[in-house]
Motif scaffolding. Structure first.
Motif, PDB file in Angstrom:
ATOM      1  N   THR A  48       0.834  -1.206   0.000  1.00  0.00           N
ATOM      2  CA  THR A  48       0.000   0.000   0.000  1.00  0.00           C
ATOM      3  C   THR A  48       0.867   1.254   0.000  1.00  0.00           C
ATOM      4  OG1 THR A  48      -1.769  -1.127   1.221  1.00  0.00           O
ATOM      5  CG2 THR A  48      -1.797   1.281   1.226  1.00  0.00           C
ATOM      6  N   CYS A  49       1.848   1.294   0.872  1.00  0.00           N
ATOM      7  CA  CYS A  49       2.723   2.465   0.950  1.00  0.00           C
ATOM      8  C   CYS A  49       3.617   2.594  -0.277  1.00  0.00           C
ATOM      9  CB  CYS A  49       3.580   2.386   2.211  1.00  0.00           C
ATOM     10  SG  CYS A  49       2.629   2.565   3.742  1.00  0.00           S
ATOM     11  N   VAL A  99       1.780   4.662  -2.760  1.00  0.00           N
ATOM     12  CA  VAL A  99       1.767   6.089  -2.416  1.00  0.00           C
ATOM     13  C   VAL A  99       3.120   6.716  -2.702  1.00  0.00           C
ATOM     14  CG1 VAL A  99       1.427   7.754  -0.555  1.00  0.00           C
ATOM     15  CG2 VAL A  99      -0.003   5.700  -0.649  1.00  0.00           C
ATOM     16  N   HIS A 100       4.205   6.010  -2.406  1.00  0.00           N
ATOM     17  CA  HIS A 100       5.542   6.525  -2.694  1.00  0.00           C
ATOM     18  C   HIS A 100       5.712   6.785  -4.189  1.00  0.00           C
ATOM     19  CE1 HIS A 100       7.978   6.718   0.956  1.00  0.00           C
ATOM     20  NE2 HIS A 100       7.312   5.664   1.405  1.00  0.00           N
ATOM     21  N   GLU A 117       3.471   7.772  -6.186  1.00  0.00           N
ATOM     22  CA  GLU A 117       2.765   9.025  -6.488  1.00  0.00           C
ATOM     23  C   GLU A 117       3.692  10.230  -6.316  1.00  0.00           C
ATOM     24  OE1 GLU A 117      -0.704   9.423  -4.096  1.00  0.00           O
ATOM     25  OE2 GLU A 117      -1.559   7.479  -4.691  1.00  0.00           O
ATOM     26  N   VAL A 142      -5.181   4.773   3.166  1.00  0.00           N
ATOM     27  CA  VAL A 142      -4.397   5.411   2.102  1.00  0.00           C
ATOM     28  C   VAL A 142      -4.302   6.922   2.264  1.00  0.00           C
ATOM     29  CG1 VAL A 142      -4.175   5.753  -0.393  1.00  0.00           C
ATOM     30  CG2 VAL A 142      -4.964   3.553   0.497  1.00  0.00           C
ATOM     31  N   SER A 143      -5.415   7.588   2.577  1.00  0.00           N
ATOM     32  CA  SER A 143      -5.391   9.048   2.696  1.00  0.00           C
ATOM     33  C   SER A 143      -4.484   9.496   3.831  1.00  0.00           C
ATOM     34  CB  SER A 143      -6.812   9.594   2.897  1.00  0.00           C
ATOM     35  OG  SER A 143      -7.383   9.077   4.098  1.00  0.00           O
ATOM     36  N   ARG A 164      -0.828   8.806   2.841  1.00  0.00           N
ATOM     37  CA  ARG A 164      -0.356   9.824   1.891  1.00  0.00           C
ATOM     38  C   ARG A 164       0.027  11.106   2.626  1.00  0.00           C
ATOM     39  NH1 ARG A 164      -4.488   9.841  -0.995  1.00  0.00           N
ATOM     40  NH2 ARG A 164      -3.750   8.382  -2.626  1.00  0.00           N
ATOM     41  N   ARG A 166       3.869  12.618   3.034  1.00  0.00           N
ATOM     42  CA  ARG A 166       4.160  13.997   2.620  1.00  0.00           C
ATOM     43  C   ARG A 166       4.824  14.772   3.769  1.00  0.00           C
ATOM     44  NH1 ARG A 166       2.313  17.406  -1.199  1.00  0.00           N
ATOM     45  NH2 ARG A 166       0.674  15.953  -1.859  1.00  0.00           N
TER      46      ARG A 166
END
Length: 213
Positions: free
Chosen positions: A47-48, A51-52, A54, A104-105, A108, A112
């Motif tokens: 999952t991470c 996001v990475h 992105e 996920v949100s 993320r 960041r």
């Protein structure tokens, strides 16, 4: 790269993923990560890893990707323990809770904050500014010879209440006295309490600064 070398690299990475904090994803609570982020040398979950990507970070799967020698070096020298010491050095877990697996949100947002905004970041190569300043002052103090000159902080005492005297130095952002302070005459105005202003006695043979009572 030979098939044998590929297998050796995968085995090495699997072994590393079972050590210390590498057992759990660097960016959430997921256990048993099967991916790595080469940008930061960390072990992360699937999952991470998405996001990475992105954020444009380099991510690879331990079991499905080929690793070049310099990438293996990154992971061997890195790891989650080292990354936490840098990117989570100032992290307050109560204020910024660690994301749960699959959120996920929140993941993320946390990634960041951690890697882009670097709000918890502190380089492990340099001490904090406070520690550094303290050490610097300590070293400077040990090298500075002891002086008998009396030091007065004029920010704590009204300038007109203390006469100039040999052996007295003044600390202030601007000089409140004339260019020849030796001609200054003490004022009769009521002074502030100054019994604790002097840190040491004046040099032998010199007159102590006069402080009207």
């Amino acid at each position: 790269m030979s098939k044998r070398q590929e297998q050796q690299n995968q085995k090495k990475l699997r072994d590393l993923s079972t050590q210390g904090r590498n057992k759990r994803c660097m960016d959430c609570t997921e256990r048993g990560p099967f991916n790595v982020c080469l940008t930061f040398g960390t072990f992360i979950c699937s999952t991470c890893s998405g996001v990475h990507r992105e954020f444009g970070h380099r991510v690879k799967s331990i079991s499905m990707a080929l690793f070049k020698p310099h990438e293996m070096e990154i992971m061997e020298k890195g790891g989650n323990d080292r990354a936490r010491a840098i990117y989570l050095a100032r992290w307050d877990e109560r204020k910024y809770p660690e994301p749960k697996s699959g959120d996920v949100s929140r993941i993320r947002e946390f990634i960041r904050q951690k890697y882009v905004d670097k709000i918890f970041y502190q380089s492990d190569a340099a001490p904090s500014s406070r520690t550094g300043s303290s050490s610097s002052r300590s070293r400077q103090s040990s090298r500075t010879p002891t002086s008998n000159a009396v030091t007065v902080n004029i920010d704590e005492v009204a300038p007109h209440t203390i006469s100039s005297s040999p052996g007295v130095s003044w600390r202030s952002g601007a000089d409140p006295f004339p260019s020849h302070p030796s001609s200054t005459t003490p004022s009769t105005a009521q002074p502030h309490t100054a019994s604790s202003l002097f840190e040491s006695s004046p040099p032998q043979g010199q007159r102590s600064p006069h402080i009207p009572r």
